[in-house]
Motif scaffolding. Structure first.
Motif, PDB file in Angstrom:
ATOM      1  N   TYR A   1      19.935  47.928  47.454  1.00 30.96           N
ATOM      2  CA  TYR A   1      18.714  47.121  47.472  1.00 30.96           C
ATOM      3  C   TYR A   1      18.043  47.349  48.819  1.00 30.96           C
ATOM      4  O   TYR A   1      18.674  47.216  49.873  1.00 30.96           O
ATOM      5  N   THR A   2      16.750  47.708  48.784  1.00 30.72           N
ATOM      6  CA  THR A   2      16.027  48.103  49.988  1.00 30.72           C
ATOM      7  C   THR A   2      14.657  47.432  50.065  1.00 30.72           C
ATOM      8  O   THR A   2      14.208  46.807  49.100  1.00 30.72           O
TER       9      THR A   2
ATOM     10  N   ILE B   1      13.031  45.763  46.884  1.00 31.82           N
ATOM     11  CA  ILE B   1      12.758  44.323  46.740  1.00 31.82           C
ATOM     12  C   ILE B   1      11.705  43.849  47.741  1.00 31.82           C
ATOM     13  O   ILE B   1      11.626  42.665  48.055  1.00 31.82           O
ATOM     14  N   THR B   2      10.868  44.777  48.216  1.00 32.31           N
ATOM     15  CA  THR B   2       9.835  44.444  49.194  1.00 32.31           C
ATOM     16  C   THR B   2       8.976  43.279  48.719  1.00 32.31           C
ATOM     17  O   THR B   2       8.662  42.368  49.493  1.00 32.31           O
ATOM     18  N   MET B   3       8.610  43.292  47.468  1.00 28.17           N
ATOM     19  CA  MET B   3       7.726  42.256  46.927  1.00 28.17           C
ATOM     20  C   MET B   3       8.498  41.160  46.192  1.00 28.17           C
ATOM     21  O   MET B   3       7.903  40.361  45.468  1.00 28.17           O
ATOM     22  N   GLY B   4       9.800  41.116  46.361  1.00 25.58           N
ATOM     23  CA  GLY B   4      10.602  40.101  45.676  1.00 25.58           C
ATOM     24  C   GLY B   4      10.833  40.498  44.233  1.00 25.58           C
ATOM     25  O   GLY B   4      11.165  41.631  43.940  1.00 25.58           O
ATOM     26  N   GLY B   5      10.653  39.534  43.346  1.00 26.81           N
ATOM     27  CA  GLY B   5      10.759  39.820  41.927  1.00 26.81           C
ATOM     28  C   GLY B   5      12.172  39.759  41.373  1.00 26.81           C
ATOM     29  O   GLY B   5      13.103  39.293  42.046  1.00 26.81           O
ATOM     30  N   PRO B   6      12.350  40.242  40.144  1.00 21.71           N
ATOM     31  CA  PRO B   6      13.637  40.126  39.458  1.00 21.71           C
ATOM     32  C   PRO B   6      14.775  40.881  40.152  1.00 21.71           C
ATOM     33  O   PRO B   6      15.920  40.446  40.101  1.00 21.71           O
ATOM     34  N   ASP B   7      14.467  42.000  40.806  1.00 20.25           N
ATOM     35  CA  ASP B   7      15.533  42.733  41.488  1.00 20.25           C
ATOM     36  C   ASP B   7      16.076  41.941  42.673  1.00 20.25           C
ATOM     37  O   ASP B   7      17.275  41.945  42.938  1.00 20.25           O
ATOM     38  N   LYS B   8      15.202  41.227  43.382  1.00 19.09           N
ATOM     39  CA  LYS B   8      15.678  40.394  44.492  1.00 19.09           C
ATOM     40  C   LYS B   8      16.524  39.245  43.961  1.00 19.09           C
ATOM     41  O   LYS B   8      17.575  38.927  44.521  1.00 19.09           O
ATOM     42  N   ARG B   9      16.091  38.638  42.887  1.00 14.99           N
ATOM     43  CA  ARG B   9      16.880  37.551  42.286  1.00 14.99           C
ATOM     44  C   ARG B   9      18.255  38.074  41.855  1.00 14.99           C
ATOM     45  O   ARG B   9      19.271  37.407  42.061  1.00 14.99           O
ATOM     46  N   GLU B  10      18.272  39.261  41.262  1.00 19.48           N
ATOM     47  CA  GLU B  10      19.545  39.860  40.845  1.00 19.48           C
ATOM     48  C   GLU B  10      20.450  40.099  42.047  1.00 19.48           C
ATOM     49  O   GLU B  10      21.647  39.817  42.006  1.00 19.48           O
ATOM     50  N   MET B  11      19.882  40.616  43.144  1.00 18.26           N
ATOM     51  CA  MET B  11      20.677  40.855  44.344  1.00 18.26           C
ATOM     52  C   MET B  11      21.305  39.552  44.835  1.00 18.26           C
ATOM     53  O   MET B  11      22.488  39.502  45.173  1.00 18.26           O
ATOM     54  N   LEU B  12      20.521  38.487  44.850  1.00 15.97           N
ATOM     55  CA  LEU B  12      21.026  37.199  45.332  1.00 15.97           C
ATOM     56  C   LEU B  12      22.043  36.586  44.376  1.00 15.97           C
ATOM     57  O   LEU B  12      22.926  35.850  44.811  1.00 15.97           O
ATOM     58  N   GLU B  13      21.944  36.898  43.098  1.00 15.13           N
ATOM     59  CA  GLU B  13      22.967  36.444  42.151  1.00 15.13           C
ATOM     60  C   GLU B  13      24.276  37.189  42.408  1.00 15.13           C
ATOM     61  O   GLU B  13      25.355  36.606  42.334  1.00 15.13           O
ATOM     62  N   ARG B  14      24.163  38.461  42.736  1.00 11.99           N
ATOM     63  CA  ARG B  14      25.351  39.283  42.978  1.00 11.99           C
ATOM     64  C   ARG B  14      25.981  38.975  44.331  1.00 11.99           C
ATOM     65  O   ARG B  14      27.187  39.066  44.495  1.00 11.99           O
ATOM     66  N   LYS B  15      25.150  38.652  45.317  1.00  8.10           N
ATOM     67  CA  LYS B  15      25.630  38.367  46.675  1.00  8.10           C
ATOM     68  C   LYS B  15      24.782  37.234  47.246  1.00  8.10           C
ATOM     69  O   LYS B  15      23.801  37.467  47.956  1.00  8.10           O
ATOM     70  N   PRO B  16      25.141  35.989  46.923  1.00 12.77           N
ATOM     71  CA  PRO B  16      24.309  34.836  47.282  1.00 12.77           C
ATOM     72  C   PRO B  16      24.021  34.676  48.772  1.00 12.77           C
ATOM     73  O   PRO B  16      22.992  34.126  49.149  1.00 12.77           O
ATOM     74  N   ASP B  17      24.891  35.171  49.634  1.00 10.03           N
ATOM     75  CA  ASP B  17      24.664  35.015  51.075  1.00 10.03           C
ATOM     76  C   ASP B  17      23.868  36.172  51.683  1.00 10.03           C
ATOM     77  O   ASP B  17      23.679  36.219  52.902  1.00 10.03           O
ATOM     78  N   ALA B  18      23.371  37.081  50.870  1.00 10.08           N
ATOM     79  CA  ALA B  18      22.605  38.232  51.369  1.00 10.08           C
ATOM     80  C   ALA B  18      21.278  37.754  51.943  1.00 10.08           C
ATOM     81  O   ALA B  18      20.502  37.096  51.267  1.00 10.08           O
TER      82      ALA B  18
END
Length: 87
Positions: A9-10, A36-53
């Protein structure tokens, strides 16, 4: 050729992201990049996978959270990265 599933994720203009991708590229590793520059579903997915990211890149190898660029470089220095990547 790597047999591992690598995801990163970049964000745009992120020097740490560029450094991590350069290391993977130098090893000939294929990876899936999620911008994930603009947020969106990929950022949400990243935070689901690693909540403290809180920073990027966030790197996953075979669905295991590796961490960021410094963590990836540390694994390389310690001689552990190739085994994780299946090289």
């Amino acid at each position: 050729m790597s047999t591992a599933k690598v995801e990163i994720y970049t964000k745009m203009f992120c020097g740490y992201c560029t450094r991590a991708k350069s290391l993977l590229d130098a090893k000939g590793v294929d990876y899936t990049e999620f911008d994930i520059t603009m947020g969106g579903p990929d950022k949400r997915e990243m935070l689901e996978r690693k909540p403290d990211a809180r920073t990027v890149p966030q790197i996953f190898i075979n669905d295991q959270a590796i961490g960021g660029s410094d963590d990836l470089a540390r694994l390389e220095r310690e001689g552990k990265l190739d085994a994780l990547l299946g090289l």
